[in-house]
Design an enzyme around this catalytic site. Structure first.
Site, mmCIF file in Angstrom:
data_model
loop_
_atom_site.group_PDB
_atom_site.id
_atom_site.type_symbol
_atom_site.label_atom_id
_atom_site.label_comp_id
_atom_site.label_asym_id
_atom_site.label_seq_id
_atom_site.Cartn_x
_atom_site.Cartn_y
_atom_site.Cartn_z
ATOM 1 N N TYR A 178 -5.939 -1.944 1.309
ATOM 2 C CA TYR A 178 -4.573 -1.396 1.357
ATOM 3 C C TYR A 178 -4.443 -0.111 2.180
ATOM 4 C CZ TYR A 178 -3.957 -4.824 -2.329
ATOM 5 O OH TYR A 178 -3.924 -5.998 -3.036
ATOM 6 N N HIS A 184 4.270 -7.583 2.052
ATOM 7 C CA HIS A 184 2.929 -7.343 1.511
ATOM 8 C C HIS A 184 2.155 -6.507 2.518
ATOM 9 C CE1 HIS A 184 3.698 -10.045 -1.727
ATOM 10 N NE2 HIS A 184 4.178 -10.907 -0.841
ATOM 11 N N ILE A 185 1.469 -5.509 2.018
ATOM 12 C CA ILE A 185 0.693 -4.620 2.892
ATOM 13 C C ILE A 185 -0.489 -5.385 3.485
ATOM 14 C CG2 ILE A 185 -0.776 -2.549 2.869
ATOM 15 C CD1 ILE A 185 1.135 -1.525 0.584
ATOM 16 N N SER A 186 -1.175 -6.140 2.649
ATOM 17 C CA SER A 186 -2.330 -6.921 3.114
ATOM 18 C C SER A 186 -1.871 -8.290 3.604
ATOM 19 C CB SER A 186 -3.330 -7.086 1.963
ATOM 20 O OG SER A 186 -2.764 -7.896 0.943
ATOM 21 N N ALA A 210 1.389 -8.007 -7.644
ATOM 22 C CA ALA A 210 0.804 -9.152 -8.363
ATOM 23 C C ALA A 210 1.870 -10.092 -8.927
ATOM 24 C CB ALA A 210 -0.104 -8.649 -9.475
ATOM 25 N N ASP A 247 14.321 -15.267 -10.085
ATOM 26 C CA ASP A 247 15.668 -15.534 -10.598
ATOM 27 C C ASP A 247 16.587 -14.327 -10.417
ATOM 28 O OD1 ASP A 247 15.017 -18.108 -11.311
ATOM 29 O OD2 ASP A 247 14.781 -17.696 -13.448
ATOM 30 N N ARG A 303 -3.416 -15.955 -4.468
ATOM 31 C CA ARG A 303 -2.409 -15.156 -3.743
ATOM 32 C C ARG A 303 -1.599 -15.994 -2.753
ATOM 33 N NH1 ARG A 303 -3.983 -9.771 -5.224
ATOM 34 N NH2 ARG A 303 -6.215 -9.770 -5.540
ATOM 35 N N ARG A 360 -6.336 -14.208 1.865
ATOM 36 C CA ARG A 360 -7.025 -13.743 0.652
ATOM 37 C C ARG A 360 -7.211 -14.895 -0.359
ATOM 38 N NH1 ARG A 360 -4.572 -8.226 -1.281
ATOM 39 N NH2 ARG A 360 -6.499 -8.306 -2.526
ATOM 40 N N ARG A 365 -6.414 2.847 -4.534
ATOM 41 C CA ARG A 365 -6.849 1.478 -4.854
ATOM 42 C C ARG A 365 -7.381 0.783 -3.596
ATOM 43 N NH1 ARG A 365 -1.743 -2.735 -5.035
ATOM 44 N NH2 ARG A 365 -3.315 -4.065 -5.989
ATOM 45 N N ASN A 382 8.222 -5.478 -2.523
ATOM 46 C CA ASN A 382 6.823 -5.879 -2.612
ATOM 47 C C ASN A 382 6.539 -6.052 -4.103
ATOM 48 O OD1 ASN A 382 4.091 -6.211 -2.702
ATOM 49 N ND2 ASN A 382 3.600 -4.514 -1.323
HETATM 50 C C1 DQA Z 1 0.166 -7.013 -2.349
HETATM 51 C C2 DQA Z 1 -0.684 -8.292 -2.415
HETATM 52 C C3 DQA Z 1 -0.753 -8.807 -3.835
HETATM 53 O O1 DQA Z 1 -1.521 -10.005 -3.895
HETATM 54 C C4 DQA Z 1 -1.414 -7.765 -4.728
HETATM 55 O O2 DQA Z 1 -1.431 -8.206 -6.077
HETATM 56 C C5 DQA Z 1 -0.796 -6.421 -4.608
HETATM 57 C C6 DQA Z 1 -0.348 -5.944 -3.299
HETATM 58 C C7 DQA Z 1 0.169 -6.392 -0.932
HETATM 59 O O3 DQA Z 1 1.011 -5.525 -0.691
HETATM 60 O O4 DQA Z 1 -0.657 -6.741 -0.099
HETATM 61 O O5 DQA Z 1 -0.762 -5.657 -5.564
HETATM 62 O O6 DQA Z 1 1.501 -7.333 -2.670
#
Ligand code: DQA
Length: 148
Positions: free
Chosen positions: A22, A99-101, A76, A86, A110, A106, A17, A73
């Site tokens: 990523y 989060h990887i990114s 979305a 919760d 987000r 962004r 993806r 993580n």
């Molecule tokens: C994510 C960032 C989210 O916005 C996105 O929907 C993902 C990956 C990240 O690891 O950067 O699926 O969590």
């Protein structure tokens, strides 16, 4: 010490993806990186991934009484899920959001993280190394909590 790593939707598609966002490491590469780190540092870990919100809630709940820390993580679901927030509040286990990114750079949608308020730390934009940083943070955080 036992740490549970939880990954939300589409993270099983890592390496395929949007590699420009990523990276090229696969989900299997990520799992090996975490497993190797935990083995070398004598930490128990289990790694879970699901594309389904309720399954992620079930996994968080299953950590109660079993895991000392959670690295999550929510992908979305970060930006939409009150149920995952919760669940983290319900179990009361120290949790790090990863989060990887770099989500802060962004899209507007987000910029919202429901889970953040229940986490002791958030790591974004460090690629898959962010998971290792999260585990390192939890080790220190849990050691300090024991001393208090
Ligand atoms: C994510 C960032 C989210 O916005 C996105 O929907 C993902 C990956 C990240 O690891 O950067 O699926 O969590």
């Amino acid at each position: 010490m036992h740490i549970t790593i939880i990954n939300g939707p589409n993270l099983n598609m890592l390496g395929i993806r949007e590699p420009n966002i990523y990276g090229r490491e696969t989900y299997a590469d990520l799992c090996s990186k975490i497993t190797n780190y935990c083995q070398s540092n004598n930490i128990g870990c289990d790694i879970y991934q699901s594309n389904h919100e309720g399954d992620l809630v079930d996994k968080i709940q299953s950590c109660y009484g079993k895991s000392d820390g959670i690295v999550i993580n929510p992908a979305a679901y970060t930006h939409t899920s009150v149920a995952i927030l919760d669940a983290v509040k319900a179990v009361g286990i120290p949790t790090v959001e990863v989060h990887i990114s770099d989500v802060s750079r962004r899209e507007d949608f987000r910029q919202v993280s429901y889970i953040r308020q229940a986490c002791c730390k958030t790591i974004t934009g460090h690629g898959t190394d962010g998971y290792i940083e999260a585990i390192e943070f939890l080790i220190e955080f849990l050691k300090e909590s024991l001393c208090r």
